[in-house]
Design a protein around this motif. Structure first.
Motif, PDB file in Angstrom:
ATOM      1  N   GLY A  22     -13.080-100.460 -34.819  1.00 30.20           N
ATOM      2  CA  GLY A  22     -13.282 -99.758 -36.077  1.00 30.20           C
ATOM      3  C   GLY A  22     -12.567 -98.421 -36.099  1.00 30.20           C
ATOM      4  O   GLY A  22     -11.637 -98.180 -35.318  1.00 30.20           O
ATOM      5  N   PRO A  23     -13.009 -97.524 -36.971  1.00 26.60           N
ATOM      6  CA  PRO A  23     -12.335 -96.233 -37.122  1.00 26.60           C
ATOM      7  C   PRO A  23     -12.229 -95.444 -35.825  1.00 26.60           C
ATOM      8  O   PRO A  23     -11.229 -94.773 -35.589  1.00 26.60           O
ATOM      9  N   ALA A  24     -13.236 -95.540 -34.971  1.00 22.76           N
ATOM     10  CA  ALA A  24     -13.230 -94.766 -33.726  1.00 22.76           C
ATOM     11  C   ALA A  24     -12.083 -95.152 -32.795  1.00 22.76           C
ATOM     12  O   ALA A  24     -11.687 -94.361 -31.947  1.00 22.76           O
ATOM     13  N   SER A  25     -11.518 -96.332 -32.978  1.00 21.10           N
ATOM     14  CA  SER A  25     -10.402 -96.736 -32.125  1.00 21.10           C
ATOM     15  C   SER A  25      -9.165 -95.863 -32.352  1.00 21.10           C
ATOM     16  O   SER A  25      -8.286 -95.797 -31.502  1.00 21.10           O
ATOM     17  N   TYR A  26      -9.113 -95.176 -33.481  1.00 25.70           N
ATOM     18  CA  TYR A  26      -7.984 -94.292 -33.794  1.00 25.70           C
ATOM     19  C   TYR A  26      -8.158 -92.886 -33.212  1.00 25.70           C
ATOM     20  O   TYR A  26      -7.203 -92.125 -33.169  1.00 25.70           O
ATOM     21  N   PHE A  27      -9.363 -92.532 -32.799  1.00 30.76           N
ATOM     22  CA  PHE A  27      -9.653 -91.149 -32.447  1.00 30.76           C
ATOM     23  C   PHE A  27      -8.788 -90.570 -31.329  1.00 30.76           C
ATOM     24  O   PHE A  27      -8.296 -89.442 -31.469  1.00 30.76           O
ATOM     25  N   PRO A  28      -8.555 -91.274 -30.228  1.00 38.11           N
ATOM     26  CA  PRO A  28      -7.690 -90.677 -29.188  1.00 38.11           C
ATOM     27  C   PRO A  28      -6.286 -90.355 -29.710  1.00 38.11           C
ATOM     28  O   PRO A  28      -5.733 -89.298 -29.405  1.00 38.11           O
ATOM     29  N   ALA A  29      -5.723 -91.244 -30.516  1.00 35.13           N
ATOM     30  CA  ALA A  29      -4.380 -91.010 -31.058  1.00 35.13           C
ATOM     31  C   ALA A  29      -4.387 -89.851 -32.048  1.00 35.13           C
ATOM     32  O   ALA A  29      -3.432 -89.058 -32.091  1.00 35.13           O
ATOM     33  N   ILE A  30      -5.436 -89.737 -32.845  1.00 33.98           N
ATOM     34  CA  ILE A  30      -5.541 -88.638 -33.810  1.00 33.98           C
ATOM     35  C   ILE A  30      -5.596 -87.308 -33.080  1.00 33.98           C
ATOM     36  O   ILE A  30      -4.871 -86.364 -33.437  1.00 33.98           O
ATOM     37  N   GLU A  31      -6.436 -87.218 -32.069  1.00 30.81           N
ATOM     38  CA  GLU A  31      -6.549 -85.965 -31.316  1.00 30.81           C
ATOM     39  C   GLU A  31      -5.238 -85.603 -30.623  1.00 30.81           C
ATOM     40  O   GLU A  31      -4.831 -84.441 -30.635  1.00 30.81           O
ATOM     41  N   LYS A  32      -4.577 -86.591 -30.069  1.00 29.62           N
ATOM     42  CA  LYS A  32      -3.310 -86.339 -29.371  1.00 29.62           C
ATOM     43  C   LYS A  32      -2.220 -85.908 -30.347  1.00 29.62           C
ATOM     44  O   LYS A  32      -1.501 -84.940 -30.114  1.00 29.62           O
ATOM     45  N   LYS A  33      -2.093 -86.608 -31.467  1.00 31.95           N
ATOM     46  CA  LYS A  33      -0.999 -86.347 -32.392  1.00 31.95           C
ATOM     47  C   LYS A  33      -1.171 -85.049 -33.171  1.00 31.95           C
ATOM     48  O   LYS A  33      -0.200 -84.323 -33.399  1.00 31.95           O
ATOM     49  N   TYR A  34      -2.413 -84.740 -33.597  1.00 28.16           N
ATOM     50  CA  TYR A  34      -2.625 -83.604 -34.485  1.00 28.16           C
ATOM     51  C   TYR A  34      -3.252 -82.396 -33.805  1.00 28.16           C
ATOM     52  O   TYR A  34      -3.395 -81.346 -34.428  1.00 28.16           O
ATOM     53  N   GLY A  35      -3.650 -82.531 -32.534  1.00 33.26           N
ATOM     54  CA  GLY A  35      -4.094 -81.388 -31.750  1.00 33.26           C
ATOM     55  C   GLY A  35      -5.452 -80.813 -32.112  1.00 33.26           C
ATOM     56  O   GLY A  35      -5.748 -79.677 -31.742  1.00 33.26           O
ATOM     57  N   ARG A  36      -6.255 -81.564 -32.836  1.00 31.44           N
ATOM     58  CA  ARG A  36      -7.606 -81.105 -33.172  1.00 31.44           C
ATOM     59  C   ARG A  36      -8.596 -82.180 -32.742  1.00 31.44           C
ATOM     60  O   ARG A  36      -8.323 -83.364 -32.892  1.00 31.44           O
ATOM     61  N   PRO A  37      -9.775 -81.766 -32.278  1.00 28.35           N
ATOM     62  CA  PRO A  37     -10.784 -82.766 -31.940  1.00 28.35           C
ATOM     63  C   PRO A  37     -11.319 -83.457 -33.200  1.00 28.35           C
ATOM     64  O   PRO A  37     -11.313 -82.871 -34.290  1.00 28.35           O
ATOM     65  N   VAL A  38     -11.771 -84.659 -33.041  1.00 28.64           N
ATOM     66  CA  VAL A  38     -12.301 -85.424 -34.174  1.00 28.64           C
ATOM     67  C   VAL A  38     -13.439 -84.674 -34.840  1.00 28.64           C
ATOM     68  O   VAL A  38     -13.560 -84.673 -36.069  1.00 28.64           O
ATOM     69  N   ALA A  39     -14.270 -84.009 -34.062  1.00 27.18           N
ATOM     70  CA  ALA A  39     -15.395 -83.257 -34.634  1.00 27.18           C
ATOM     71  C   ALA A  39     -14.907 -82.232 -35.657  1.00 27.18           C
ATOM     72  O   ALA A  39     -15.548 -82.022 -36.690  1.00 27.18           O
ATOM     73  N   GLU A  40     -13.785 -81.609 -35.387  1.00 30.68           N
ATOM     74  CA  GLU A  40     -13.226 -80.631 -36.328  1.00 30.68           C
ATOM     75  C   GLU A  40     -12.764 -81.308 -37.614  1.00 30.68           C
ATOM     76  O   GLU A  40     -12.990 -80.792 -38.710  1.00 30.68           O
ATOM     77  N   TRP A  41     -12.129 -82.469 -37.500  1.00 32.42           N
ATOM     78  CA  TRP A  41     -11.709 -83.200 -38.696  1.00 32.42           C
ATOM     79  C   TRP A  41     -12.921 -83.590 -39.533  1.00 32.42           C
ATOM     80  O   TRP A  41     -12.907 -83.493 -40.760  1.00 32.42           O
ATOM     81  N   LEU A  42     -13.987 -84.032 -38.867  1.00 30.31           N
ATOM     82  CA  LEU A  42     -15.189 -84.437 -39.586  1.00 30.31           C
ATOM     83  C   LEU A  42     -15.837 -83.251 -40.291  1.00 30.31           C
ATOM     84  O   LEU A  42     -16.349 -83.381 -41.405  1.00 30.31           O
ATOM     85  N   GLU A  43     -15.801 -82.080 -39.667  1.00 28.71           N
ATOM     86  CA  GLU A  43     -16.317 -80.865 -40.306  1.00 28.71           C
ATOM     87  C   GLU A  43     -15.521 -80.537 -41.561  1.00 28.71           C
ATOM     88  O   GLU A  43     -16.090 -80.151 -42.588  1.00 28.71           O
ATOM     89  N   LEU A  44     -14.198 -80.665 -41.483  1.00 29.73           N
ATOM     90  CA  LEU A  44     -13.359 -80.410 -42.651  1.00 29.73           C
ATOM     91  C   LEU A  44     -13.685 -81.381 -43.787  1.00 29.73           C
ATOM     92  O   LEU A  44     -13.779 -80.976 -44.958  1.00 29.73           O
ATOM     93  N   ILE A  45     -13.867 -82.635 -43.445  1.00 34.36           N
ATOM     94  CA  ILE A  45     -14.210 -83.642 -44.456  1.00 34.36           C
ATOM     95  C   ILE A  45     -15.562 -83.318 -45.075  1.00 34.36           C
ATOM     96  O   ILE A  45     -15.723 -83.349 -46.303  1.00 34.36           O
ATOM     97  N   ASP A  46     -16.541 -82.983 -44.238  1.00 27.97           N
ATOM     98  CA  ASP A  46     -17.877 -82.662 -44.733  1.00 27.97           C
ATOM     99  C   ASP A  46     -17.876 -81.433 -45.639  1.00 27.97           C
ATOM    100  O   ASP A  46     -18.657 -81.357 -46.585  1.00 27.97           O
ATOM    101  N   ALA A  47     -17.006 -80.469 -45.353  1.00 26.18           N
ATOM    102  CA  ALA A  47     -16.950 -79.236 -46.138  1.00 26.18           C
ATOM    103  C   ALA A  47     -16.155 -79.385 -47.432  1.00 26.18           C
ATOM    104  O   ALA A  47     -16.236 -78.532 -48.311  1.00 26.18           O
ATOM    105  N   SER A  48     -15.410 -80.448 -47.549  1.00 26.62           N
ATOM    106  CA  SER A  48     -14.576 -80.648 -48.736  1.00 26.62           C
ATOM    107  C   SER A  48     -15.447 -80.942 -49.959  1.00 26.62           C
ATOM    108  O   SER A  48     -16.435 -81.674 -49.869  1.00 26.62           O
TER     109      SER A  48
END
Length: 68
Positions: free
Chosen positions: A9-35
């Protein structure tokens, strides 16, 4: 010997997301939640336009955030 179950599922992308964009998934989720955006594709488009995420990565993050 017991192997760990494969991440699916979506979590299978998390290592690649963190590596490519340099932010932890938790930070991305915070941004989404704050939007102020609420619709799935609005959030995906926002992540792509604002942060340069690819469609699959943005979609995985939004899908995970909405599943919680």
């Amino acid at each position: 010997m017991s192997a760990s179950p494969a991440v699916k599922g979506p979590a299978s992308y998390f290592p690649a997301i963190e590596k490519k964009y340099g932010r932890p998934v938790a930070e991305w989720l915070e941004l989404i939640d704050a939007s102020p955006l609420v619709q799935h594709m609005e959030l995906v488009a926002w992540l792509k336009a604002e942060f340069g995420l690819g469609h699959g990565h943005a979609n995985a993050l939004v899908a995970h955030a909405r599943q919680r």
